[in-house]
Motif scaffolding. Structure first.
Motif, short mmCIF file in Angstrom:
data_model
loop_
_atom_site.label_atom_id
_atom_site.label_comp_id
_atom_site.label_asym_id
_atom_site.label_seq_id
_atom_site.Cartn_x
_atom_site.Cartn_y
_atom_site.Cartn_z
N ALA A 224 0.87 -1.48 -0.12
CA ALA A 224 -0.05 -0.01 0.02
C ALA A 224 0.99 1.18 -0.04
O ALA A 224 1.94 1.24 0.56
N PRO A 225 0.46 2.35 -0.52
CA PRO A 225 1.39 3.71 -0.70
C PRO A 225 1.72 3.98 0.80
O PRO A 225 2.76 4.34 0.87
N ALA A 226 0.83 3.93 1.85
CA ALA A 226 1.32 4.42 3.16
C ALA A 226 2.39 3.49 3.62
O ALA A 226 3.42 4.05 4.36
N GLU A 227 2.48 2.14 3.17
CA GLU A 227 3.37 1.51 3.67
C GLU A 227 4.76 1.60 2.88
O GLU A 227 6.03 1.80 3.45
N ALA A 228 4.55 1.83 1.65
CA ALA A 228 5.74 1.87 0.79
C ALA A 228 6.57 3.69 0.93
O ALA A 228 7.86 3.69 0.59
N ALA A 229 5.79 4.31 2.02
CA ALA A 229 6.29 5.59 2.00
C ALA A 229 7.38 5.36 3.25
O ALA A 229 8.10 6.51 3.42
N ALA A 230 7.28 4.39 3.79
CA ALA A 230 8.29 4.11 4.93
C ALA A 230 9.85 3.71 4.53
O ALA A 230 9.98 2.59 3.91
N GLY A 231 10.81 4.69 4.76
CA GLY A 231 12.09 4.22 4.20
C GLY A 231 12.82 2.96 4.84
O GLY A 231 13.47 2.28 4.17
N ASP A 232 12.41 2.64 6.05
CA ASP A 232 12.86 1.51 6.76
C ASP A 232 12.53 0.16 5.96
O ASP A 232 13.45 -0.54 5.94
N ILE A 233 11.36 0.19 5.37
CA ILE A 233 11.15 -1.07 4.43
C ILE A 233 12.05 -1.39 3.26
O ILE A 233 12.68 -2.20 3.00
N TRP A 234 12.42 -0.10 2.61
CA TRP A 234 13.12 -0.10 1.64
C TRP A 234 14.78 -0.43 1.83
O TRP A 234 15.56 -1.03 1.34
N ALA A 235 15.08 -0.01 3.31
CA ALA A 235 16.39 -0.36 3.88
C ALA A 235 16.43 -1.92 4.01
O ALA A 235 17.69 -2.47 3.46
#
Length: 269
Positions: free
Chosen positions: A97-108
């Motif tokens: 979801a976009p709200a989840e994808a906005a979290a930089g820690d996920i992409w880290a």
């Protein structure tokens, strides 16, 4: 279905980033994993992604990278093609979801735990924002998910066709202005539609796009773009683009063309 992805907080991500700077791509492949002892999840909001799905995501991205030369040498054209395929793949398969994808820690987590070898192959000796998720306009994977999110058109035969309209630098110029322009998929898709319709041969591409975006930014406080129906928004953007083209052409001081005729050529007249 929307999934929750593990998050690698800065206290754990930064030491990994620094240590991985010293490792080869082959050594980083041995570090790849679907879990990390320090990873956390948000408390609510969906099902946690399974390790099986994370494995599938890794296999998918690695296969795309291999088409571009991974783990060996590549070139600018093949890397750009990899980025476009990566955008489509991660957006279509991750279930974010976009709200989840906005979290930089996920992409880290994605860059440093799941795909460290691909991340450091794509950007050798990367600056921190390429892998830490501190700036999603720069992250090796996150920026491509968001690029796909902004142009995704599910009703079109190819929902991701607009990825081919602008190169990375040009698209980043739009996304870097996301507070005023780049946060609205509706506006971004219309910008791309209008831009793709112009014949810009002979014009300085970067200067023309920069002028166009500056004019939109000046207009943004006075026009609620998302409230306009599609035809009206397109007409508004084409009017702004016409002002840009006239200004750029006038600045070129090129006497080979009548100005109004040259503008008509750009707009297909």
């Amino acid at each position: 279905m929307s999934f929750l992805y593990p998050r690698l907080l800065a206290g754990q991500a930064v030491p990994l980033y620094e240590r991985y700077q010293q490792l080869s791509v082959g050594e980083l492949t041995k570090c790849a994993a679907t879990r990390h002892t320090s990873a956390v999840y948000v408390a609510t909001g969906g099902d946690r992604v399974s390790e099986t799905k994370l494995d599938e995501l890794r296999d998918l991205v690695v296969s795309l990278a291999e088409e571009a030369g991974f783990p060996g040498a590549s070139d600018r054209e093949r890397r750009a093609a990899f980025d476009r395929r990566l955008a489509t793949a991660v957006h279509a398969s991750m279930g974010l979801a976009p709200a989840e994808a906005a979290a930089g820690d996920i992409w880290a987590f994605v860059a440093l735990v799941l795909l460290p070898d691909v991340s450091y192959w794509r950007y050798p000796q990367p600056p921190g924002d390429r892998v830490l998720g501190t700036d999603l306009t720069r992250h090796v994977v996150g920026r491509m998910w968001w690029r796909a999110q902004l142009i995704h058109s599910p009703d079109e035969p190819d929902p991701y066709a607009a990825l081919n309209i602008l190169g990375e630098d040009a698209f980043d110029r739009i996304y870097s202005r996301r507070r005023a322009l780049g946060g609205s998929p509706y506006l971004v898709k219309t910008i791309l539609k209008v831009w793709d319709s112009l014949d810009l041969r002979g014009l300085p591409y970067r200067e023309t796009l920069e002028d166009f975006l500056k004019r939109l930014l000046r207009l943004a406080p006075f026009v609620l773009f998302e409230s306009l129906p599609p035809a009206s928004l397109e007409a508004e953007l084409r009017a702004v683009a016409r002002d840009t083209v006239m200004a750029v052409l006038a600045g070129l001081e090129d006497g080979r063309y009548d100005l109004s005729h040259r503008v008509d050529v750009v707009f297909g007249g």
